[in-house]
Structures are given as structure tokens and as C-alpha cells.
Design a protein around this motif. Structure first.
Motif, PDB file in Angstrom:
ATOM      1  N   GLN A  14       0.827  -1.194   0.000  1.00 58.74           N
ATOM      2  CA  GLN A  14       0.000   0.000   0.000  1.00 58.74           C
ATOM      3  C   GLN A  14       0.868   1.252   0.000  1.00 58.74           C
ATOM      4  OE1 GLN A  14      -2.064  -2.516   3.128  1.00 58.74           O
ATOM      5  NE2 GLN A  14      -3.375  -0.695   3.047  1.00 58.74           N
ATOM      6  N   ARG A  15       0.268   2.359  -0.338  1.00 55.12           N
ATOM      7  CA  ARG A  15       1.002   3.629  -0.397  1.00 55.12           C
ATOM      8  C   ARG A  15       1.643   3.982   0.935  1.00 55.12           C
ATOM      9  NH1 ARG A  15      -2.537   7.624  -4.306  1.00 55.12           N
ATOM     10  NH2 ARG A  15      -2.446   6.249  -6.100  1.00 55.12           N
ATOM     11  N   GLY A  16       0.996   3.639   2.030  1.00 57.13           N
ATOM     12  CA  GLY A  16       1.531   3.940   3.355  1.00 57.13           C
ATOM     13  C   GLY A  16       2.844   3.250   3.653  1.00 57.13           C
ATOM     14  N   MET A  17       3.161   2.188   2.921  1.00 61.54           N
ATOM     15  CA  MET A  17       4.435   1.493   3.121  1.00 61.54           C
ATOM     16  C   MET A  17       5.598   2.247   2.491  1.00 61.54           C
ATOM     17  SD  MET A  17       4.277  -0.948   5.066  1.00 61.54           S
ATOM     18  CE  MET A  17       3.073  -1.980   5.849  1.00 61.54           C
ATOM     19  N   LYS A  18       5.310   3.236   1.671  1.00 55.62           N
ATOM     20  CA  LYS A  18       6.378   4.045   1.080  1.00 55.62           C
ATOM     21  C   LYS A  18       6.788   5.182   2.003  1.00 55.62           C
ATOM     22  CE  LYS A  18       5.833   3.246  -3.793  1.00 55.62           C
ATOM     23  NZ  LYS A  18       5.970   3.894  -5.074  1.00 55.62           N
ATOM     24  N   GLU A  19       5.982   5.475   3.005  1.00 45.81           N
ATOM     25  CA  GLU A  19       6.244   6.598   3.893  1.00 45.81           C
ATOM     26  C   GLU A  19       7.442   6.406   4.813  1.00 45.81           C
ATOM     27  OE1 GLU A  19       2.645   7.778   5.861  1.00 45.81           O
ATOM     28  OE2 GLU A  19       1.596   7.995   3.970  1.00 45.81           O
ATOM     29  N   PRO A  20       7.651   5.224   5.391  1.00 44.05           N
ATOM     30  CA  PRO A  20       8.795   5.089   6.288  1.00 44.05           C
ATOM     31  C   PRO A  20      10.110   5.352   5.560  1.00 44.05           C
ATOM     32  CG  PRO A  20       7.307   3.239   6.561  1.00 44.05           C
ATOM     33  CD  PRO A  20       6.835   4.024   5.359  1.00 44.05           C
ATOM     34  N   ASP A  21      11.086   5.756   6.330  1.00 42.92           N
ATOM     35  CA  ASP A  21      12.410   6.071   5.798  1.00 42.92           C
ATOM     36  C   ASP A  21      12.993   4.889   5.032  1.00 42.92           C
ATOM     37  OD1 ASP A  21      14.167   8.137   5.629  1.00 42.92           O
ATOM     38  OD2 ASP A  21      14.710   8.117   7.745  1.00 42.92           O
ATOM     39  N   ALA A  22      13.290   5.084   3.759  1.00 42.75           N
ATOM     40  CA  ALA A  22      13.852   4.012   2.930  1.00 42.75           C
ATOM     41  C   ALA A  22      15.183   3.522   3.483  1.00 42.75           C
ATOM     42  CB  ALA A  22      14.014   4.487   1.492  1.00 42.75           C
ATOM     43  N   HIS A  53      -4.101  -3.991   4.326  1.00 46.80           N
ATOM     44  CA  HIS A  53      -4.270  -3.776   5.767  1.00 46.80           C
ATOM     45  C   HIS A  53      -5.138  -2.541   5.992  1.00 46.80           C
ATOM     46  CE1 HIS A  53      -3.435  -4.220  10.003  1.00 46.80           C
ATOM     47  NE2 HIS A  53      -3.311  -2.906  10.049  1.00 46.80           N
ATOM     48  N   ILE A  54      -6.194  -2.726   6.750  1.00 48.00           N
ATOM     49  CA  ILE A  54      -7.072  -1.632   7.145  1.00 48.00           C
ATOM     50  C   ILE A  54      -6.955  -1.493   8.661  1.00 48.00           C
ATOM     51  CG2 ILE A  54      -9.457  -0.823   7.270  1.00 48.00           C
ATOM     52  CD1 ILE A  54      -8.282  -0.820   4.426  1.00 48.00           C
ATOM     53  N   SER A  55      -6.376  -0.386   9.092  1.00 44.72           N
ATOM     54  CA  SER A  55      -6.092  -0.182  10.509  1.00 44.72           C
ATOM     55  C   SER A  55      -7.352   0.105  11.311  1.00 44.72           C
ATOM     56  CB  SER A  55      -5.103   0.972  10.672  1.00 44.72           C
ATOM     57  OG  SER A  55      -4.812   1.162  12.047  1.00 44.72           O
ATOM     58  N   ARG A  56      -7.280  -0.242  12.585  1.00 45.07           N
ATOM     59  CA  ARG A  56      -8.347   0.107  13.522  1.00 45.07           C
ATOM     60  C   ARG A  56      -8.066   1.439  14.219  1.00 45.07           C
ATOM     61  NH1 ARG A  56      -8.675  -5.606  16.692  1.00 45.07           N
ATOM     62  NH2 ARG A  56      -8.120  -6.842  14.894  1.00 45.07           N
ATOM     63  N   ALA A  57      -6.862   1.996  13.977  1.00 44.59           N
ATOM     64  CA  ALA A  57      -6.458   3.253  14.617  1.00 44.59           C
ATOM     65  C   ALA A  57      -6.688   4.426  13.660  1.00 44.59           C
ATOM     66  CB  ALA A  57      -4.982   3.176  15.015  1.00 44.59           C
ATOM     67  N   LYS A  58      -7.476   5.395  14.097  1.00 43.96           N
ATOM     68  CA  LYS A  58      -7.838   6.526  13.238  1.00 43.96           C
ATOM     69  C   LYS A  58      -6.639   7.360  12.796  1.00 43.96           C
ATOM     70  CE  LYS A  58     -12.570   7.044  14.742  1.00 43.96           C
ATOM     71  NZ  LYS A  58     -13.593   7.914  15.294  1.00 43.96           N
ATOM     72  N   ASP A  59      -5.560   7.371  13.555  1.00 47.26           N
ATOM     73  CA  ASP A  59      -4.390   8.180  13.205  1.00 47.26           C
ATOM     74  C   ASP A  59      -3.394   7.424  12.317  1.00 47.26           C
ATOM     75  OD1 ASP A  59      -3.627   6.420  15.214  1.00 47.26           O
ATOM     76  OD2 ASP A  59      -2.347   7.879  16.245  1.00 47.26           O
ATOM     77  N   SER A  60      -3.742   6.230  11.880  1.00 49.54           N
ATOM     78  CA  SER A  60      -2.870   5.410  11.034  1.00 49.54           C
ATOM     79  C   SER A  60      -3.006   5.804   9.566  1.00 49.54           C
ATOM     80  CB  SER A  60      -3.251   3.934  11.180  1.00 49.54           C
ATOM     81  OG  SER A  60      -2.622   3.153  10.184  1.00 49.54           O
ATOM     82  N   PRO A  61      -1.892   5.729   8.807  1.00 49.63           N
ATOM     83  CA  PRO A  61      -2.009   5.953   7.365  1.00 49.63           C
ATOM     84  C   PRO A  61      -2.833   4.863   6.674  1.00 49.63           C
ATOM     85  CG  PRO A  61       0.239   5.325   7.950  1.00 49.63           C
ATOM     86  CD  PRO A  61      -0.521   5.489   9.232  1.00 49.63           C
ATOM     87  N   PHE A  62      -3.137   3.782   7.383  1.00 46.73           N
ATOM     88  CA  PHE A  62      -3.901   2.664   6.826  1.00 46.73           C
ATOM     89  C   PHE A  62      -5.371   2.691   7.250  1.00 46.73           C
ATOM     90  CE2 PHE A  62       0.528   1.383   7.281  1.00 46.73           C
ATOM     91  CZ  PHE A  62       0.838   1.228   5.946  1.00 46.73           C
ATOM     92  N   TRP A  63      -5.794   3.804   7.854  1.00 49.33           N
ATOM     93  CA  TRP A  63      -7.209   3.978   8.207  1.00 49.33           C
ATOM     94  C   TRP A  63      -8.010   4.077   6.913  1.00 49.33           C
ATOM     95  CZ3 TRP A  63     -10.307   3.506  12.231  1.00 49.33           C
ATOM     96  CH2 TRP A  63     -11.555   4.124  12.215  1.00 49.33           C
ATOM     97  N   PRO A  64      -9.194   3.484   6.840  1.00 51.07           N
ATOM     98  CA  PRO A  64      -9.998   3.533   5.613  1.00 51.07           C
ATOM     99  C   PRO A  64     -10.164   4.959   5.093  1.00 51.07           C
ATOM    100  CG  PRO A  64     -11.027   2.120   7.253  1.00 51.07           C
ATOM    101  CD  PRO A  64      -9.868   2.790   7.928  1.00 51.07           C
ATOM    102  N   GLY A  65     -10.010   5.104   3.785  1.00 50.08           N
ATOM    103  CA  GLY A  65     -10.171   6.391   3.142  1.00 50.08           C
ATOM    104  C   GLY A  65      -8.914   7.240   3.093  1.00 50.08           C
ATOM    105  N   PHE A  71      -3.664   0.808  -2.577  1.00 50.02           N
ATOM    106  CA  PHE A  71      -2.574   0.021  -3.152  1.00 50.02           C
ATOM    107  C   PHE A  71      -1.612   0.929  -3.907  1.00 50.02           C
ATOM    108  CE2 PHE A  71      -5.918  -3.301  -2.944  1.00 50.02           C
ATOM    109  CZ  PHE A  71      -5.234  -4.200  -2.143  1.00 50.02           C
ATOM    110  N   GLN A  72      -0.341   0.575  -3.893  1.00 52.56           N
ATOM    111  CA  GLN A  72       0.627   1.275  -4.734  1.00 52.56           C
ATOM    112  C   GLN A  72       0.188   1.032  -6.175  1.00 52.56           C
ATOM    113  OE1 GLN A  72       4.711   0.247  -3.743  1.00 52.56           O
ATOM    114  NE2 GLN A  72       4.218   0.239  -1.565  1.00 52.56           N
ATOM    115  N   PRO A  73       0.078   2.089  -6.983  1.00 51.15           N
ATOM    116  CA  PRO A  73      -0.490   1.939  -8.331  1.00 51.15           C
ATOM    117  C   PRO A  73       0.192   0.862  -9.180  1.00 51.15           C
ATOM    118  CG  PRO A  73      -0.218   4.252  -7.788  1.00 51.15           C
ATOM    119  CD  PRO A  73       0.413   3.469  -6.669  1.00 51.15           C
TER     120      PRO A  73
END
Length: 184
Positions: A14-22, A53-65, A71-73
Motif C-alpha cells: 500500500q502507499r503507506g508502506m512508502k512513507e517510512p524512511d527508505a 491492511h485496514i487499521s483500527r487506529a484513526k491516526d494510522s495511514p492505513f485507516w480507511p479512506g 494500493f501502490q499503483p
């Protein structure tokens, strides 16, 4: 691999996996290797499952929406491919994945994605325990550096290697992209 279809399961790309420091991750070519495997699976007409992965935590980059939940395009599933959503690391838990595979007569899976020591390892353990012939592709998975329980900083390569060692031969076979493509 025999003539029976083998499912390629792409975990949490998912796109959120690109956020952490490479700099803190390993296998910088993992996405390219996943693309190679996806192309081979699609040519063969074999099943592809994309896990989100759909997070249950609202502050997660994986929260729905959130953009991070998408997904990474370049690795996005086709409209004809199965998508599984999960809210825990293991793709088999409360997702219907096991039933989906059994209904289609699929008894072999190949796992790729992120992160090796979390969702990939957890899914591999369950797949093995459920009796699926399981391959984890070592260079089409990656993880991140972290501090171990004793307080020692471990590089992403160390975390990755230990995670693969945890599942090797007990729950899954560990192979490279090249070796998996050679089996096709």
C-alpha cells in the motif's frame, strides 16, 4: 510447481508502506521483484490475491479512506483479481482467504510483500499450519530496522534474515524471485 494453479499473495503493498524512511528498510528492489512475479502470474492465468491492511487506529495511514490505505499503483490488483482486507497482521484471520483458496482447489501459495517479520511471517505461519504448500520470496519481501527485546538495534537485513529463519522449512520454503520464476 505442478500443473495445479498456485496463488500469488501480495501482502500490504500500500502507499503507506512508502512513507517510512527508505534507509531503514531492506530489499530496495522488492517492488520490482513483485512486479516481475505479478507479470508472470498474470501471463499464466494463475490466481493473484492482493491483501490490504485496514487499521483500527484513526491516526494510522492505513485507516480507511486515507491515501496510505490505497494500493501502490504499480502493484494494484486488476479488477478480476481477489482482494482481501485485514485488520491484523495475518491475512487468514477473519478474511475468508482460506475458504476462497479451498473453493478454487488451491493448495499452494507464494507470499510476497511487507513486512517480513510481521504480516508476511504471520501469514506464512498460518498458511503452513493450515496445510498449504507455502513459499516466501526472500527478495520480494522487505522489512524495517528495529530495536530487539534486549534493546539492541537491528538492521532491516538482520530483522529480515531472522524472520525468514523463523519460518524456513517449518512453515514455508524460502526462495528468490529468480528461483520461483524458474519453477514456472
Amino acid at each position: 510447481m505442478n500443473n495445479e494453479p498456485v496463488a500469488l499473495i501480495v501482502i500490504d503493498m500500500q502507499r503507506g508502506m512508502k512513507e517510512p524512511d527508505a534507509e531503514k528498510r531492506n530489499n530496495l528492489d522488492a517492488e520490482r521483484n513483485i512486479q516481475s512475479l505479478l507479470a508472470a502470474w498474470r501471463r499464466a492465468g494463475w490466481p493473484v490475491v492482493s491483501v490490504r491492511h485496514i487499521s483500527r487506529a484513526k491516526d494510522s495511514p492505513f485507516w480507511p479512506g486515507q491515501p496510505g490505505a490505497e494500493f501502490q499503483p504499480e502493484l494494484a490488483p486488476l479488477d478480476t483479481e481477489h482482494v482481501v482486507e485485514k485488520s491484523v497482521p495475518d491475512a487468514f484471520i477473519q478474511s475468508g482467504l482460506e475458504r476462497w483458496l479451498h473453493v478454487r482447489g488451491i493448495s499452494s501459495v507464494v507470499l510476497v510483500g511487507v513486512s517480513t517479520n510481521n504480516s508476511v511471517e504471520s501469514t506464512a505461519r498460518t498458511a503452513g499450519n493450515l496445510g498449504f504448500s507455502t513459499i516466501v520470496v526472500s527478495d520480494a519481501t522487505f522489512t524495517f530496522a528495529k530495536t530487539d527485546y534486549a534493546g539492541v538495534w537491528r538492521s532491516a537485513d538482520e530483522v529480515h534474515a531472522m524472520s525468514l529463519a523463523n519460518i524456513d522449512r517449518e512453515y514455508a520454503s524460502i526462495m528468490s524471485t529468480r528461483d520461483v520464476l524458474g519453477l514456472l
